[in-house]
Design a protein around this motif. Structure first.
Motif, PDB file in Angstrom:
ATOM      1  N   ASP A   6      -5.647  15.891 -24.263  1.00  0.00           N
ATOM      2  CA  ASP A   6      -4.677  16.184 -23.135  1.00  0.00           C
ATOM      3  C   ASP A   6      -4.250  14.906 -22.476  1.00  0.00           C
ATOM      4  O   ASP A   6      -3.002  14.629 -22.128  1.00  0.00           O
ATOM      5  N   GLU A   7      -5.369  14.455 -21.768  1.00  0.00           N
ATOM      6  CA  GLU A   7      -5.275  12.845 -21.136  1.00  0.00           C
ATOM      7  C   GLU A   7      -4.318  11.927 -22.082  1.00  0.00           C
ATOM      8  O   GLU A   7      -3.465  11.348 -21.319  1.00  0.00           O
ATOM      9  N   LEU A   8      -4.795  11.910 -23.005  1.00  0.00           N
ATOM     10  CA  LEU A   8      -4.208  10.712 -23.901  1.00  0.00           C
ATOM     11  C   LEU A   8      -2.778  11.297 -24.424  1.00  0.00           C
ATOM     12  O   LEU A   8      -1.720  10.353 -24.365  1.00  0.00           O
ATOM     13  N   ARG A   9      -2.464  12.452 -24.385  1.00  0.00           N
ATOM     14  CA  ARG A   9      -1.139  12.851 -24.872  1.00  0.00           C
ATOM     15  C   ARG A   9      -0.168  12.686 -23.727  1.00  0.00           C
ATOM     16  O   ARG A   9       1.020  12.130 -23.729  1.00  0.00           O
ATOM     17  N   VAL A  12       0.490   8.950 -23.579  1.00  0.00           N
ATOM     18  CA  VAL A  12       1.627   8.670 -24.499  1.00  0.00           C
ATOM     19  C   VAL A  12       2.970   8.868 -24.262  1.00  0.00           C
ATOM     20  O   VAL A  12       3.915   8.246 -24.199  1.00  0.00           O
ATOM     21  N   GLU A  13       3.145  10.192 -23.397  1.00  0.00           N
ATOM     22  CA  GLU A  13       4.459  10.795 -23.125  1.00  0.00           C
ATOM     23  C   GLU A  13       4.813   9.681 -21.939  1.00  0.00           C
ATOM     24  O   GLU A  13       6.091   9.467 -21.724  1.00  0.00           O
ATOM     25  N   ARG A  14       4.092   9.189 -21.082  1.00  0.00           N
ATOM     26  CA  ARG A  14       4.582   8.436 -19.878  1.00  0.00           C
ATOM     27  C   ARG A  14       4.714   6.822 -20.487  1.00  0.00           C
ATOM     28  O   ARG A  14       5.080   6.053 -19.687  1.00  0.00           O
ATOM     29  N   GLY A  15       4.213   6.529 -21.733  1.00  0.00           N
ATOM     30  CA  GLY A  15       4.290   5.098 -22.182  1.00  0.00           C
ATOM     31  C   GLY A  15       3.240   4.234 -21.833  1.00  0.00           C
ATOM     32  O   GLY A  15       3.335   3.077 -21.756  1.00  0.00           O
ATOM     33  N   GLN A  16       2.100   4.883 -21.357  1.00  0.00           N
ATOM     34  CA  GLN A  16       1.112   4.188 -20.739  1.00  0.00           C
ATOM     35  C   GLN A  16      -0.045   3.745 -21.889  1.00  0.00           C
ATOM     36  O   GLN A  16      -1.026   3.387 -21.574  1.00  0.00           O
ATOM     37  N   ALA A  17       0.294   4.210 -23.117  1.00  0.00           N
ATOM     38  CA  ALA A  17      -0.851   4.119 -24.157  1.00  0.00           C
ATOM     39  C   ALA A  17      -1.200   2.803 -24.459  1.00  0.00           C
ATOM     40  O   ALA A  17      -2.366   2.362 -24.675  1.00  0.00           O
ATOM     41  N   ARG A  18      -0.141   2.091 -24.301  1.00  0.00           N
ATOM     42  CA  ARG A  18      -0.371   0.651 -24.480  1.00  0.00           C
ATOM     43  C   ARG A  18      -0.223  -0.228 -23.443  1.00  0.00           C
ATOM     44  O   ARG A  18       0.926  -0.928 -23.202  1.00  0.00           O
TER      45      ARG A  18
END
Length: 132
Positions: A6-9, A12-18
């Motif tokens: 859930d945290e990773l998802r 990703v939605e906020r554009g913070q994965a990278r």
């Protein structure tokens, strides 16, 4: 769903994965596409390697052309059985032990019945090669 997923998802939605601005390694900027392409490449290489090993094992006994015919004319049942056994063995150590024990038992049985098994195996392989 797990808390970590859930945290990773959400990231990703906020554009913070990278967050560090690093590019995605691979042929495509889409990581999912890269995984699909890598899977296809690895599976293709595995199939080609397996065929080469099978031909090499059979070539000494049956000759190059007959070995090639045997490998190319394997039935769907043989292919599916090999795939199922390899999946079972790869998923867990228990599966690997079960599959390995079964292979050992089959080998010992064939050795005990060597003359009959050799004649039967030769007949089956040559029959498959003749289906061309």
């Amino acid at each position: 769903m797990s808390k970590r997923r859930d945290e990773l998802r959400k990231k990703v939605e906020r554009g913070q994965a990278r967050a560090r601005g690093e590019s995605v390694p691979g042929l495509s900027p889409n990581p999912a596409s890269n995984l699909i392409m890598a899977n296809a490449i690895v599976r293709t290489g595995s199939i080609l390697f397996r065929r080469a090993v099978e031909k090499r094992m059979l070539k000494g006994r049956y000759g190059k052309d007959t070995a090639q015919s045997i490998v190319e004319n394997q039935g769907m049942g043989t292919t599916l059985a090999g795939m199922a056994l390899s999946r079972i063995a790869a998923r867990s150590s228990t599966g690997a032990v079960v599959v390995g024990t079964g292979m050992l038992a089959k080998t010992l049985y064939d050795r005990r019945q060597s003359k009959k098994a050799q004649a039967k195996g030769d007949a089956e392989l040559l029959e498959k090669a003749a289906k061309d």
